[in-house]
Design an enzyme around this catalytic site. Structure first.
Site: not given
Length: 256
Positions: A149, A162
């Site tokens: 990501s 995360y």
């Protein structure tokens, strides 16, 4: 047919980006092993194995909790017993935390890390162990594509665990590439920006969408297909002399 007769394991294949990758790879000729903890589709619709069955008869679904070592070992063992080898691993399964640091309890932290880091490590380890046993074909014993990501490189607003987990996966990509490129195992990653998968809820919060549009250089936000095509390139024999790379699929977000 860039992946003709290649055996591919896709984790987190039931929904979103993993589903798009599984379906695209099937259309490119791959034998697809779709792995997920559930057959339910986050965005709604038919289970991924039904969608795969409309493309190819050479696809299976194996229910797998990647945070459990025994289930990951069983996933790879069953794949090899059925199809002979693992040519490609798409390390995609993940969960989000959705909390800033001060509100992240141990249970929240453990839930994210158990899947996003421990699960990723277990899949990487089993993939490498299997690929080391395989013959070299077109200069590789196997290819690994991690789905990271942009938030593994910049802050993930109000999503502490995360962001940390994705930063760890970026590092693991480089480490696996460094350690095993000499063994003809190729490891790279795709780092999505803001991707509209069809998921509801906070993913399409108007304020968050507007923030993402302002940060993205291109005049639209991303789709699961954008990520799938990038993963296809890195999984194919067209990606030569590339190792340890984290390919941004973010519409220019990180360029600004």
């Amino acid at each position: 047919m860039r992946l003709l007769d290649k055996t591919v394991i896709v984790t987190g294949a039931s929904s979103g980006i993993g589903r798009a990758i599984a379906l695209l790879f099937a259309r490119e000729g791959a034998v697809v092993v779709a792995a997920d903890i559930t057959e339910d589709v986050v965005e709604g619709g038919e289970p991924v194995i039904q969608a795969l069955g409309q493309i190819t008869p050479r696809a299976v679904f194996i229910k797998t909790d990647i945070s459990r070592e025994d289930e990951v070992k069983a996933l790879f063992r069953q794949t090899v017993e059925t199809f002979g080898r693992v040519d490609i691993l798409i390390n995609n399964a993940m969960v989000r935390g959705g909390l800033p640091l001060a509100e992240t309890e141990m249970a929240d932290w453990d839930r994210v890390m158990n899947v996003n880091l421990t699960g990723a490590y277990l899949c990487l380890r089993e993939a490498v162990r299997q690929m080391l046993k395989q013959d070299i074909v077109n200069e590789t014993r196997g290819r690994i594509v991690n789905i990271t990501s942009q938030h593994g490189m910049i802050g993930a607003p109000d999503d502490f665990a995360y962001g940390v987990s994705k930063a760890g996966l970026v590092y693991m990509t480089k480490q696996v590439a460094t350690d095993y490129a000499k063994e003809f195992i190729v490891c790279n990653a795709v780092a999505p920006g803001k991707i509209l998968t069809g998921k509801k809820g906070s993913a399409i919060d108007p304020a968050k969408l507007e923030y993402s549009r302002q940060r993205t250089a291109m005049p639209r936000l991303g789709t699961s297909q954008d990520v799938a095509h990038a993963a296809l390139f890195l999984a194919s024999d067209e990606a030569t002399y590339i190792a340890g790379h984290n390919l941004m699929v973010d519409g220019g977000w990180m360029a600004q």
